[in-house]
Every structure is written in C-alpha cells, then in structure tokens.
Scaffold this motif. Structure first.
Motif, PDB file in Angstrom:
ATOM      1  N   ILE A 221      14.096   3.665   5.439  1.00 30.17           N
ATOM      2  CA  ILE A 221      13.498   4.826   4.397  1.00 30.17           C
ATOM      3  C   ILE A 221      14.308   3.948   2.835  1.00 30.17           C
ATOM      4  CG2 ILE A 221      13.708   6.961   3.512  1.00 30.17           C
ATOM      5  CD1 ILE A 221      14.119   7.667   6.384  1.00 30.17           C
ATOM      6  N   ARG A 222      15.347   3.738   2.884  1.00 31.17           N
ATOM      7  CA  ARG A 222      16.125   3.199   1.694  1.00 31.17           C
ATOM      8  C   ARG A 222      15.466   1.820   1.317  1.00 31.17           C
ATOM      9  NH1 ARG A 222      17.289   2.365  -2.652  1.00 31.17           N
ATOM     10  NH2 ARG A 222      19.135   3.170  -3.610  1.00 31.17           N
ATOM     11  N   ARG A 223      15.528   0.997   2.322  1.00 29.97           N
ATOM     12  CA  ARG A 223      15.387  -0.673   1.881  1.00 29.97           C
ATOM     13  C   ARG A 223      13.969  -0.963   1.710  1.00 29.97           C
ATOM     14  NH1 ARG A 223      19.611  -3.753   6.115  1.00 29.97           N
ATOM     15  NH2 ARG A 223      21.508  -2.500   5.367  1.00 29.97           N
ATOM     16  N   SER A 224      13.080  -0.241   2.435  1.00 32.17           N
ATOM     17  CA  SER A 224      11.673  -0.666   2.255  1.00 32.17           C
ATOM     18  C   SER A 224      10.711  -0.018   1.291  1.00 32.17           C
ATOM     19  CB  SER A 224      11.062  -0.688   3.668  1.00 32.17           C
ATOM     20  OG  SER A 224       9.597  -0.778   3.531  1.00 32.17           O
ATOM     21  N   PRO A 225       9.879  -0.860   0.440  1.00 31.04           N
ATOM     22  CA  PRO A 225       8.990  -0.203  -0.330  1.00 31.04           C
ATOM     23  C   PRO A 225       7.869   0.601   0.364  1.00 31.04           C
ATOM     24  CG  PRO A 225       8.625  -2.423  -0.463  1.00 31.04           C
ATOM     25  CD  PRO A 225       9.814  -2.202   0.482  1.00 31.04           C
ATOM     26  N   ARG A 226       7.771   0.238   1.421  1.00 28.29           N
ATOM     27  CA  ARG A 226       6.414   0.566   2.295  1.00 28.29           C
ATOM     28  C   ARG A 226       6.604   2.319   2.327  1.00 28.29           C
ATOM     29  NH1 ARG A 226       5.401  -2.537   7.574  1.00 28.29           N
ATOM     30  NH2 ARG A 226       3.592  -1.311   7.496  1.00 28.29           N
ATOM     31  N   PRO A 227       5.513   2.929   2.059  1.00 32.04           N
ATOM     32  CA  PRO A 227       5.617   4.520   2.342  1.00 32.04           C
ATOM     33  C   PRO A 227       5.712   5.045   3.742  1.00 32.04           C
ATOM     34  CG  PRO A 227       3.991   3.797   0.683  1.00 32.04           C
ATOM     35  CD  PRO A 227       4.648   2.697   1.452  1.00 32.04           C
ATOM     36  N   VAL A 228       5.252   4.005   4.783  1.00 30.77           N
ATOM     37  CA  VAL A 228       5.208   4.331   6.182  1.00 30.77           C
ATOM     38  C   VAL A 228       6.596   4.697   6.474  1.00 30.77           C
ATOM     39  CG1 VAL A 228       5.632   1.763   7.069  1.00 30.77           C
ATOM     40  CG2 VAL A 228       4.454   3.625   8.442  1.00 30.77           C
ATOM     41  N   PHE A 229       7.744   4.301   5.851  1.00 35.67           N
ATOM     42  CA  PHE A 229       9.169   4.456   6.525  1.00 35.67           C
ATOM     43  C   PHE A 229       9.718   5.440   5.543  1.00 35.67           C
ATOM     44  CE2 PHE A 229       8.895  -0.096   7.321  1.00 35.67           C
ATOM     45  CZ  PHE A 229       9.135   0.037   8.789  1.00 35.67           C
ATOM     46  N   LEU A 230       9.241   6.953   5.928  1.00 32.13           N
ATOM     47  CA  LEU A 230       9.702   7.956   5.177  1.00 32.13           C
ATOM     48  C   LEU A 230       9.876   9.318   6.192  1.00 32.13           C
ATOM     49  CD1 LEU A 230       6.964   8.466   2.208  1.00 32.13           C
ATOM     50  CD2 LEU A 230       9.753   8.080   2.158  1.00 32.13           C
ATOM     51  N   ALA A 231      10.923  10.165   5.221  1.00 36.64           N
ATOM     52  CA  ALA A 231      11.471  11.221   6.374  1.00 36.64           C
ATOM     53  C   ALA A 231      12.147  12.420   5.003  1.00 36.64           C
ATOM     54  CB  ALA A 231      12.086  11.111   7.428  1.00 36.64           C
TER      55      ALA A 231
END
Length: 406
Positions: A221-231
């Motif tokens: 969530i913190r490391r990736s710019p990809r919106p798929v990693f979100l909560a």
C-alpha cells in the motif's frame, strides 16, 4: 475400521483437505509476516522513490500560526444523536501541544437531536464550528457531499475526516501528526479498534480486519504506486490539503458508495502516497448497534468493494466456502462415519483457520478467542456478499440512514 465405501469416498476428500490444510498453513505464515509490516500511527514513515516531489517548506509556512501547523478535524454527521457528543468530547480532550486545532462538524439534514448534541459540546470548546448541509445534488452520495462541503471550510495543512462513531485516545492527534509530517503529503488511514456488543457484531465486524490481514500485502500500500494495493477507511482518514485538491477530492468521486477507497485511489493516481497504519491503540469505534445495522451496513458496501464484479463475488464465495466451511462439514461427517484420517485433516484445517483469525483479531485489539467463530463469520460474510449482489441486480439498492443508494 473404515468400510470400503467410506474409504473410496474418503480418499479424494482426504487429498482435497490435505491441499486446503497446506494452503491454510501458508496463509497463516503470510498473515503473521503481513501484520508485522503494517506501519504504526505515531511512527515516521519513509518516502518512496515513486512519489512526486513538492516544495513543502512554502506549503508549511503558508498554513502555520506561529510555529504550529493547523489541523482540521472534519466530521460529517447524519442522525448521530447517540454518537456525536462522545466523539467531539474525545477530540477535544486530545493533546495538541505541537499543533493548532479546528473541529468542523457538518449536520447533514439530521432528523434526530444531532444538532442539539453538537451545540451542547460547542459550549465547552470554542474550536468547534457547526455547519448545515445544503440540498443533496442529483447523483451525489450523502457522505461524499457532506465531506465536500466541510472541505470548503477547512483551513488546516492536514485534514482529518472522522466518523461520528469514532473515539480518539488522548495521544491520537499528536501521533497522527508525527506520521503525517514524516510522509509530508498524501493520505493516511487506519481501522479503529472495533467495539462490538451484539451477536452479529462479534461475528461479522472483525472480518474487515481479517480480509485485509489475510489477503492484502500491506507493505505494498505504501511502497507501490499501483491503486490495486489499497485499503483505507473513511472512519479515520487523514489527507494533506494539497493532495486532496490534486486528487479532485470528494467532488471527483461524488457518486461512489465506497467513497474512501475511491478517494485513496485518486490520491495514488495523482502521484501521492497512501499509508494504512495500525491505529487501534489510538482510536476505537462502534459502527453498529444491532444485527440489522450490521447486515445493512456491510450489504451497502461489500458488493461495491468487489468492483461490482459478479465473477469476483462467485470466486470469493467458493474460496471462503472451501477454506472455512467445507473442513468443518467434513470434520462433523468424518466423526459420524468414523474416518479418523479424514477427521484429522479436517480438524487441522478448521484449527488453522481459527488460529489465523484469532491472531488478526488480537492484532486489531479484539479477543483471540473470537477466532473460534471463523466458520460462522465466513458463512455470514458469504451471505451478506450474495445479498448485496442480489440487491444490486434487482434494482432495490441499499437503504442507509434514511437514504437509498443504487
């Protein structure tokens, strides 16, 4: 001794349960590691290489009073008579040694004594300001519009959106600012420690933390710019004022039921960071008070949370049924039919699932022994997910706080 018929039926099922048990062991290991990666509110976070660079010194100077930054706490409130006073009192009692504080409350066309409760609290804290919501525009979701209106009045560098059922501990705001200052921009959120009272609360409410800890690589969530990693959760959502503007704010996601996730997605798409932090020591909340509220509250959000994808609904239902329901059914059946090997594998799968949920519950500030409810919790989650899907299919929509959503 197991008879031939039972043996012939048992062997394929034994193999399936062996696979399920091995998978559950891998998930248990992942869960323990995953929870250890979650940042803690009050601790600094490190900047990632993908984040946009901004001229922060000028921004900070522009919104400080003396040497203390201003924090705006924004609370949308609709029919929150039973919650709003305790929420405001908990915020008023927070330490604010390193900041200045303003508390903005939006009375969103409440039909109960919400306004009276707010005014009584205002008498004891002149930092609280009350606003009244204007007519909900066509297509807008109620909470998004209330938050949007609050944003028009906020003057702080950081804005902390808080639901009326959230309670802050005395150190919460100071801890939030430590993390926010280290991150410098973007969005920070965290799931409060969920207080539960009635039977369906105990069964269903902790499953939100379970889903995140069990499936989502938290560090990404913190490391990736990809919106798929979100909560994230709208119950406690802190955002830099410039990130809010760059993302388009609530005006950009005005028609989404799950507005918190959509806002976080927009923040990442704007090139700003999002952090999911462990906040359970600093905040608590009791979102629902009875079984009907639990069911309707989760029903409103859960299908939208899958991206309104029927294939994902089907996949999740089958996956949870295989992992958490089938082993319990087979354990009971194998004990009745005297199949000790089958019972051993089924029992191991059931136990590992319960232990994993217990670990997540304990990490979230709940009792470890709630993990014993894992099969029942999984069954209820599947039923709510299916009910949410059906409500979307038949056009009835979702009813919440006197409003109907499609």
């Amino acid at each position: 001794m197991t008879n031939t018929a039972n043996g012939e039926k048992g062997e394929p099922m034994e193999l399936l349960l062996m696979v399920i048990t091995c998978w559950l062991l891998l998930q248990l290991a992942f869960t323990i590691w995953n929870l250890s990666r979650m940042p803690k509110l009050g601790k600094p976070v490190q900047r990632q290489a993908w984040e946009q660079e901004y001229d922060f010194p000028d921004q900070v100077t522009a919104c400080t009073d003396g040497d203390k930054p201003l924090l705006s706490v924004l609370i949308p409130a609709r029919n929150e008579e039973r919650n709003i006073r305790e929420c405001l009192e908990s915020i008023s009692a927070c330490r604010t040694d390193t900041m200045k504080l303003e508390i903005l409350v939006m009375n969103d066309h409440s039909e109960d004594d919400t306004e009276a409760e707010i005014r009584q609290t205002m008498a004891n804290d002149d930092r609280i300001r009350l606003f009244h919501g204007t007519t909900l525009p066509q297509g807008w979701m109620g909470k998004s519009y209330a938050c949007h209106q609050l944003s028009l009045h906020a003057r702080g560098e950081w804005w902390l959106f808080v639901d009326a059922d959230v309670r802050l501990e005395p150190e919460a705001l100071e801890a939030a600012m430590v993390t926010a200052r280290s991150q410098r921009t973007g969005l920070i959120s965290g799931f409060p420690r969920m207080e539960t009272g009635t039977w369906l609360e105990h069964i269903v409410v902790p499953m939100m933390a379970f889903i995140i800890g069990y499936h989502l690589p938290i560090m990404m969530i913190r490391r990736s710019p990809r919106p798929v990693f979100l909560a994230v959760t709208g119950a406690l959502l802190m955002i830099h004022r410039d990130s809010y503007k760059r993302s388009g704010g609530h005006a950009h996601i005005y028609n989404h039921i799950v507005e918190d996730m959509e806002l976080a997605r927009a923040v990442k798409q704007a090139g700003d960071p999002v952090t999911l932090a462990d906040v359970h020591r600093h905040t608590s909340a009791r979102m629902y008070r009875n079984a009907a509220e639990v069911w309707e509250g989760y029903k409103k959000n859960i299908f939208a949370g899958t991206g309104r994808n029927p294939l994902l609904v089907f996949g999740v239902s089958i996956f949870y049924a295989l992992l958490f329901l089938l082993p319990l059914v087979m354990l009971i059946w194998s004990l009745v039919t005297a199949q000790p090997v089958l019972a051993a594998w089924a029992g191991a799968a059931v136990l590992i699932g319960m232990i994993t949920k217990g670990i997540i519950d304990r990490f979230s500030g709940k009792s470890f022994w709630l993990g014993l409810l894992m099969p029942i919790s999984a069954a209820c989650l599947i039923l709510i997910l299916l009910d949410s899907w059906i409500a979307s299919l038949n056009g009835k929509g979702y009813r919440w706080k006197g409003r109907t959503y499609g």
